[in-house]
Design an enzyme around this catalytic site. Structure first.
Site, mmCIF file in Angstrom:
data_model
loop_
_atom_site.group_PDB
_atom_site.id
_atom_site.type_symbol
_atom_site.label_atom_id
_atom_site.label_comp_id
_atom_site.label_asym_id
_atom_site.label_seq_id
_atom_site.Cartn_x
_atom_site.Cartn_y
_atom_site.Cartn_z
ATOM 1 N N ARG A 128 0.842 -1.186 0.000
ATOM 2 C CA ARG A 128 0.000 0.000 0.000
ATOM 3 C C ARG A 128 0.886 1.247 0.000
ATOM 4 N NH1 ARG A 128 -4.702 0.541 4.520
ATOM 5 N NH2 ARG A 128 -5.802 2.246 3.548
ATOM 6 N N VAL B 113 -1.828 -15.390 -0.050
ATOM 7 C CA VAL B 113 -1.248 -14.737 1.128
ATOM 8 C C VAL B 113 -1.275 -13.218 0.940
ATOM 9 C CG1 VAL B 113 0.829 -14.562 2.571
ATOM 10 C CG2 VAL B 113 0.248 -16.747 1.461
ATOM 11 N N GLY B 114 -0.997 -12.771 -0.280
ATOM 12 C CA GLY B 114 -0.917 -11.333 -0.585
ATOM 13 C C GLY B 114 -2.227 -10.635 -0.262
ATOM 14 N N ASP C 125 -3.377 -15.941 11.871
ATOM 15 C CA ASP C 125 -4.293 -15.435 12.901
ATOM 16 C C ASP C 125 -4.638 -16.554 13.890
ATOM 17 O OD1 ASP C 125 -4.584 -12.880 11.474
ATOM 18 O OD2 ASP C 125 -5.634 -14.093 10.000
ATOM 19 N N HIS D 297 -9.356 -11.574 6.766
ATOM 20 C CA HIS D 297 -8.028 -11.358 7.344
ATOM 21 C C HIS D 297 -7.830 -9.838 7.473
ATOM 22 C CE1 HIS D 297 -3.833 -11.903 8.271
ATOM 23 N NE2 HIS D 297 -3.491 -11.104 7.275
HETATM 24 N N1 LIG Z 1 -2.453 -13.385 4.996
HETATM 25 C C1 LIG Z 1 -1.547 -13.175 5.934
HETATM 26 O O1 LIG Z 1 -1.616 -13.714 7.035
HETATM 27 C C2 LIG Z 1 -0.387 -12.264 5.662
HETATM 28 C C3 LIG Z 1 0.595 -12.057 6.665
HETATM 29 C C4 LIG Z 1 1.678 -11.234 6.390
HETATM 30 C C5 LIG Z 1 1.774 -10.619 5.149
HETATM 31 N N2 LIG Z 1 0.792 -10.819 4.227
HETATM 32 C C6 LIG Z 1 0.885 -10.177 2.883
HETATM 33 O O2 LIG Z 1 1.777 -10.969 2.102
HETATM 34 C C7 LIG Z 1 2.288 -10.165 1.046
HETATM 35 C C8 LIG Z 1 3.794 -10.370 0.905
HETATM 36 O O3 LIG Z 1 4.458 -9.947 2.073
HETATM 37 P P1 LIG Z 1 6.063 -9.838 2.105
HETATM 38 O O4 LIG Z 1 6.416 -9.380 3.469
HETATM 39 O O5 LIG Z 1 6.694 -11.065 1.573
HETATM 40 O O6 LIG Z 1 6.233 -8.619 1.095
HETATM 41 P P2 LIG Z 1 7.506 -8.202 0.215
HETATM 42 O O7 LIG Z 1 7.240 -6.821 -0.246
HETATM 43 O O8 LIG Z 1 8.776 -8.515 0.915
HETATM 44 O O9 LIG Z 1 7.405 -9.191 -1.032
HETATM 45 C C9 LIG Z 1 6.416 -9.091 -2.004
HETATM 46 C C10 LIG Z 1 7.050 -9.489 -3.305
HETATM 47 O O10 LIG Z 1 6.011 -9.611 -4.268
HETATM 48 C C11 LIG Z 1 6.553 -9.175 -5.507
HETATM 49 N N3 LIG Z 1 5.444 -8.851 -6.399
HETATM 50 C C12 LIG Z 1 4.751 -7.699 -6.484
HETATM 51 N N4 LIG Z 1 3.856 -7.791 -7.478
HETATM 52 C C13 LIG Z 1 3.979 -9.020 -8.007
HETATM 53 C C14 LIG Z 1 3.338 -9.703 -9.073
HETATM 54 N N5 LIG Z 1 2.413 -9.096 -9.819
HETATM 55 N N6 LIG Z 1 3.717 -10.961 -9.353
HETATM 56 C C15 LIG Z 1 4.669 -11.562 -8.637
HETATM 57 N N7 LIG Z 1 5.342 -10.966 -7.637
HETATM 58 C C16 LIG Z 1 4.988 -9.706 -7.340
HETATM 59 C C17 LIG Z 1 7.429 -7.974 -5.137
HETATM 60 O O11 LIG Z 1 8.403 -7.744 -6.124
HETATM 61 C C18 LIG Z 1 8.055 -8.479 -3.824
HETATM 62 O O12 LIG Z 1 9.285 -9.139 -4.064
HETATM 63 C C19 LIG Z 1 1.857 -8.721 1.380
HETATM 64 O O13 LIG Z 1 0.711 -8.434 0.611
HETATM 65 C C20 LIG Z 1 1.480 -8.808 2.845
HETATM 66 O O14 LIG Z 1 0.525 -7.812 3.207
HETATM 67 C C21 LIG Z 1 -0.262 -11.623 4.447
#
Ligand SMILES: NC(=O)c1ccc[n+]([C@@H]2O[C@H](COP(=O)([O-])OP(=O)(O)OC[C@H]3O[C@@H](n4cnc5c(N)ncnc54)[C@H](O)[C@@H]3O)[C@@H](O)[C@H]2O)c1
Length: 388
Positions: free
Chosen positions: A130, A167-168, A197, A225
């Site tokens: 974000r 996850v994203g 969670d 989430h």
């Molecule tokens: N569901 C959950 O419990 C939970 C918990 C923690 C984080 N998250 C989410 O997980 C996601 C990843 O977190 P992180 O800490 O690894 O982030 P990060 O920024 O370290 O890694 C994200 C990666 O995704 C890549 N990316 C962006 N757009 C992309 C696309 N179109 N195709 C492929 N790769 C792409 C970026 O280049 C980056 O390397 C975030 O959205 C975060 O909010 C979810």
């Protein structure tokens, strides 16, 4: 009887091009039978956001055998963004140097249609963070477009029974978008990660009761989430007894338990300045393991899954976290014996309302006729602290 992976030449025809040392031809039948005797057919796992923080832990867990088992060779198909191309190669090099016997193939790329080819599992970690001042509706749209495209790619090239774990963030609605754009894949196969969670809720119940967390089970997370998530203390058990009886402090349950779980990522980031990537990766591993190992009798695991036909009166057509159980074959069913009291019902309804609104806002990405977005900048921000 000996089961082995097919020789590399056969598998290469189905998947993306392999990286580095993984291009070498091998025949498992020629390797040490003490190690490989009972090996199964290679499982193909696509991971997006593969050079990000969570993947930096997750990939090594997958390659080591601790997720799918010590008899399960794996192929990792790693997707990054244009910007992370070089970094992806760095990840692949680290995987090469780790010499995991079970890691048979690695491929890297930035085209989902290439990387998702033949995938049995798709772990969709990648998402755009974000940006400063970005509204929730804008982020839903930005990431929604990614998940529309990736959903279509899964539909076109992945295994027809691919299991998808998003996850994203915003993970429930991203999973919904991917699912709606992949009509060839069973709707049941799409999951949004709420296991982190659940794990956090179990930890808080252990801390409060003074019993180690191995005694805590049957902890469901309901809903989105986000901060509207509902960690369920009503059905939770500690040492086989209702958590409510063991802890005996309803004020704590109602006023402190849920916000503590929801704000855990924020509390952690304040302490050491990083988001909770390692425990998220562990929870992804737990979420997959929950599908490939039988659930203990009476227990459950939480996952954001499609609500169609659920036994709790939650409207169809949402990806909503609910208690599930599995026989260990990669599939699951929703548990049908959870008690929903008035308190739980009102909290669940609030999370339903939020997910309905999110769904409306991504209507243009899932084929809703005349979609209208009702999320405004004045709405409460329900993004979980500590997640980008
Ligand atoms: N569901 C959950 O419990 C939970 C918990 C923690 C984080 N998250 C989410 O997980 C996601 C990843 O977190 P992180 O800490 O690894 O982030 P990060 O920024 O370290 O890694 C994200 C990666 O995704 C890549 N990316 C962006 N757009 C992309 C696309 N179109 N195709 C492929 N790769 C792409 C970026 O280049 C980056 O390397 C975030 O959205 C975060 O909010 C979810």
């Amino acid at each position: 009887m000996q089961t082995t992976t097919a020789p590399a030449a056969t598998e290469a025809a189905e998947g993306p091009a392999k990286y580095g040392v993984f291009r070498l031809a091998y025949d498992v039948a020629n390797e040490d039978p003490a190690l490989t005797r009972n090996w199964k057919k290679t499982v193909h796992i696509a991971v997006t956001g593969a050079s990000g923080q969570i993947s930096n832990h997750l990939l090594f867990m997958l390659a080591s055998g601790e997720v799918f088992g010590r008899d399960q060779p794996v192929a990792l198909q790693l997707l990054g963004s244009q910007r992370s191309r070089e970094a992806l190669e760095g990840v692949a090099m680290e995987l090469e140097d780790s010499l995991y016997p079970l890691l048979r193939e690695v491929s890297i790329g930035i085209d989902p249609r290439e990387i998702f080819k033949g995938a049995d599992y798709a772990l969709m970690v990648g998402a755009q963070p974000r940006g400063p001042g970005m509204e929730r509706a804008d982020l839903l749209d930005l990431n929604g477009r990614i998940f529309k495209d990736q959903g279509q790619a899964l539909n076109d090239v992945a295994s027809p029974d691919v299991k998808v774990l998003v996850v994203g963030n915003p993970c429930n609605t991203n999973a919904l978008i991917a699912m709606e754009n992949a009509p060839r894949i069973p709707r049941k196969n799409f999951h949004a990660l709420t296991r982190l969670d659940e794990n956090r809720a179990k930890c808080q119940l252990a801390l409060k009761s003074g019993k180690f967390y191995t005694n805590v089970n049957r902890v469901a997370i309901w809903g989105n989430h986000s901060t509207t998530q509902v960690p369920d203390f009503v059905n939770a058990r500690i040492g086989g007894r209702p958590a409510i009886d063991v802890i005996g402090d309803m004020k704590w349950f109602r006023n402190e338990f849920t916000p503590t779980v929801a704000q855990r990522g924020g509390a952690l980031i304040k302490k050491w300045g990083r988001s909770s990537a390692a425990s998220t990766a562990v929870s992804v591993a737990d979420a997959i393991r929950a599908l490939v190992t039988p659930t203990a009798p009476g227990d459950c695991f939480s996952s954001g899954v499609i609500t169609d036909g659920n036994p709790y009166g939650i409207p169809d057509g949402l990806i909503f976290s609910m208690p599930c159980r599995s026989t260990g074959d990669g599939n699951y069913e929703i548990c049908d014996d959870f008690i929903i009291d008035d308190w739980l019902r009102s909290k669940i309804n609030a999370s339903v309302d939020e997910l309905v609104k999110e769904k409306e806002c991504v209507g243009h990405l899932i084929g809703t006729p005349n979609p209208v977005c009702r999320i405004t900048k004045d709405d409460e921000d329900t993004w979980l602290p500590g997640e980008n």
